[in-house]
Design an enzyme around this catalytic site. Structure first.
Site, PDB file in Angstrom:
ATOM      1  N   ALA A 120       0.881  -1.344   0.160  1.00 55.69           N
ATOM      2  CA  ALA A 120      -0.032   0.071  -0.065  1.00 55.69           C
ATOM      3  C   ALA A 120       0.978   1.231   0.223  1.00 55.69           C
ATOM      4  O   ALA A 120       0.306   2.348   0.133  1.00 55.69           O
ATOM      5  CB  ALA A 120      -0.866   0.165   1.345  1.00 55.69           C
ATOM      6  N   GLY A 121       2.068   1.108  -0.129  1.00 53.09           N
ATOM      7  CA  GLY A 121       3.057   2.189  -0.161  1.00 53.09           C
ATOM      8  C   GLY A 121       3.242   2.876  -1.357  1.00 53.09           C
ATOM      9  O   GLY A 121       2.817   2.303  -2.389  1.00 53.09           O
ATOM     10  N   SER A 124       5.292   0.750  -4.049  1.00 50.04           N
ATOM     11  CA  SER A 124       4.459  -0.327  -4.723  1.00 50.04           C
ATOM     12  C   SER A 124       3.419   0.524  -5.581  1.00 50.04           C
ATOM     13  O   SER A 124       3.008  -0.303  -6.548  1.00 50.04           O
ATOM     14  CB  SER A 124       3.723  -0.930  -3.623  1.00 50.04           C
ATOM     15  OG  SER A 124       4.747  -1.684  -2.759  1.00 50.04           O
ATOM     16  N   GLY A 237      13.096  -2.931   1.671  1.00 47.34           N
ATOM     17  CA  GLY A 237      13.199  -2.322   3.408  1.00 47.34           C
ATOM     18  C   GLY A 237      14.358  -1.996   3.869  1.00 47.34           C
ATOM     19  O   GLY A 237      15.095  -2.967   3.833  1.00 47.34           O
ATOM     20  N   ASP A 266      21.163   2.925  -6.531  1.00 48.04           N
ATOM     21  CA  ASP A 266      22.724   3.414  -6.230  1.00 48.04           C
ATOM     22  C   ASP A 266      23.409   3.261  -7.705  1.00 48.04           C
ATOM     23  O   ASP A 266      23.906   4.226  -7.896  1.00 48.04           O
ATOM     24  CB  ASP A 266      23.291   2.831  -5.129  1.00 48.04           C
ATOM     25  CG  ASP A 266      22.641   2.651  -3.690  1.00 48.04           C
ATOM     26  OD1 ASP A 266      22.008   3.778  -3.492  1.00 48.04           O
ATOM     27  OD2 ASP A 266      22.387   1.910  -3.123  1.00 48.04           O
ATOM     28  N   HIS A 294      24.089  -0.567   1.511  1.00 51.84           N
ATOM     29  CA  HIS A 294      23.163   0.354   1.131  1.00 51.84           C
ATOM     30  C   HIS A 294      23.153   1.485   2.493  1.00 51.84           C
ATOM     31  O   HIS A 294      22.221   1.394   2.826  1.00 51.84           O
ATOM     32  CB  HIS A 294      21.622  -0.170   0.802  1.00 51.84           C
ATOM     33  CG  HIS A 294      20.843   0.865   0.302  1.00 51.84           C
ATOM     34  ND1 HIS A 294      20.951   1.624  -0.779  1.00 51.84           N
ATOM     35  CD2 HIS A 294      19.676   1.303   1.061  1.00 51.84           C
ATOM     36  CE1 HIS A 294      20.120   2.255  -0.875  1.00 51.84           C
ATOM     37  NE2 HIS A 294      19.173   2.338   0.049  1.00 51.84           N
TER      38      HIS A 294
END
Length: 454
Positions: A120-121, A124, A237, A266, A294
């Site tokens: 739901a982000g 996405s 994440g 990156d 990262h």
């Protein structure tokens, strides 16, 4: 003919399932195809009680009939929730219709199941439509999207599923939504793990590692229990390297080589900066490696990178810029974007996820490579074993990869790679309790948080 069912289930699921494959060569592919759809939602009534509903749309092939929709049902079909209350299904999911026999599919590939967490982000919201359109896995590859959210984001997750439905993607055969990874990850062949808790005010990096580490430990266990045994896992994440390691350690039945941490954004940023400096378009930049974590200890490698097939250092002779400014620009690009845009990168992150997946399912061009955070055990570079570390990779296009052995690691690179290695070893000690290595002890060497973690 309208068909409906009553379902009492704890799984929230929106399922668009084909009855038979569709021929990619059919001239009517985009407006008529054989499929079976059903939708199951986990919702809450006004009194806070959960309700569940299932509506089904079924299709059949009529050998000698024209394509004629069945009579429309009532606007909704009533189902019964566990508390006895009545709920309605969505109108289109209550329909049944027939299709012509000649529209029976012939050439699509076997359906693949893709699980996405944090569905739901914002990332996405860009990524899912690229997958559904065929941009990622190909124009003849039907896909199933299994979307994982949280109780808090469930309404938004339903909204995402509705938008996918309204987009009418022929390749999108199934969509399921849920909050339990043991349901959502079932039979997944790809797992794109985007969801993670952002770093809040006053939160130490060690706290972030512990909070998100628990999320990825649980998701690793779920993948181990219910996903395809050869599932490919890409962790987005943050802190993604150590989250990927935690996930790997909690999924002993899945090959360690199948786990990746996203460092492709990156790499893309580094290519862009080299292209700008050299005055060329960025598709002329190749052999770009991001080494390490990262974080701001990442090492963008200009030593092995090429422009027009020649070493970067032959076209960009400003050594001071390469050794100092270039690296810092790449490391801090996300922070600059946040200041300009007011939020962390989402669209470009989604693009880099697409690039990362396509690099594994498309043969790497001869002589080139790509960056991915992968398992270090038995690596040829002298980097400590049992880490997830970004390194140069090649693929035959079968979802697997091999490390590139013939790269130059000079003193400049070695010193910086060691710094990133030390950071990842410290992060690993910090999450020892989540990977079965005793009690976690945090001695992180400074705060190297990337802006996207904030």
């Amino acid at each position: 003919m309208a068909t409906s069912e009553i379902a009492l289930s704890g799984t929230s699921r929106l399922l668009l399932q084909k009855k038979k494959d569709i021929s990619s060569s059919s001239p009517r592919l985009y407006n008529s195809f054989i499929r079976q759809r059903s939708v199951k939602f986990n919702a809450k009534s006004s009194d806070g009680q959960k309700c569940f509903r299932l509506a089904q749309i079924a299709c059949s092939v009529a050998p000698s009939q024209t394509q004629t929709p069945a009579p429309a049902p009532a606007p909704s079909t009533t189902t019964i929730a566990p508390d006895g209350s009545k709920r309605e299904c969505f109108g289109v999911f209550c329909l049944t219709y027939d299709l012509k026999e000649e529209e029976e599919p012939k050439s699509w590939k076997k359906l693949i199941k893709i699980a996405v967490s944090g569905a739901a982000g914002m990332i996405s919201n860009h990524l899912l439509f690229k997958i559904a359109s065929g941009e990622v896995f190909g124009p003849d590859q039907p896909v199933s999207l299994n979307l994982l959210g949280s109780e808090r984001s469930f309404g938004a997750l339903e909204g995402v599923a509705m938008e996918l439905e309204d987009s009418l993607y022929p390749l999108l055969r199934e969509v399921s939504i849920g909050v339990d990874p043991y349901d959502v990850f079932r039979d997944a062949e790809w797992a794109l793990l985007i969801g993670a808790k952002p770093r809040g005010p006053g939160m130490e990096r060690a706290d972030l590692l512990d909070i998100n580490g628990k999320i990825f430990a649980e998701q690793g266990k779920a993948l181990n229990a219910v996903a395809s045994p050869n599932v490919k896992v890409l962790v987005v994440g943050n802190p993604c390297n150590t989250n990927a390691l935690i996930c790997l350690k909690n999924a002993p039945n899945i090959p360690p080589k199948n786990f990746h941490a996203l460092t492709r954004l990156d790499e893309n940023r580094a290519k862009c900066q080299l292209a700008l400096k050299a005055g060329v378009f960025y598709d002329n930049v190749s052999n770009m490696t991001i080494w390490g974590n990262h974080s701001t200890t990442q090492v963008p490698d200009f030593v092995n990178a090429k422009i027009h097939g020649k070493p970067v250092t032959e076209l960009i002779t400003d050594t001071k810029w390469l050794e100092e400014e270039f690296t810092e620009i790449v490391q801090k690009r996300g922070g600059v974007l946040i200041k300009k845009w007011g939020r962390s990168s989402a669209a470009s992150t989604a693009v880099s996820i697409v690039d990362a997946v396509k690099s594994l399912i498309t043969p790497t061009p001869e002589g080139d490579w790509f960056s991915s955070g992968v398992y270090t055990t038995e690596n040829p570079y002298g980097i400590a074993d049992d880490l997830i570390f970004s390194m140069p990779c090649r693929s035959k296009g079968d979802g697997d990869y091999e490390l590139v052995p013939d790269v130059i690691i000079n003193d400049y690179l070695r010193e910086r790679i060691k710094k990133s290695e030390d950071e990842l070893l410290a992060e690993k000690r910090c999450v020892a309790h989540l990977i079965g290595e005793g009690i976690g002890y945090c001695d992180l060497p400074g705060d190297t948080t990337l802006p996207g973690e904030q």
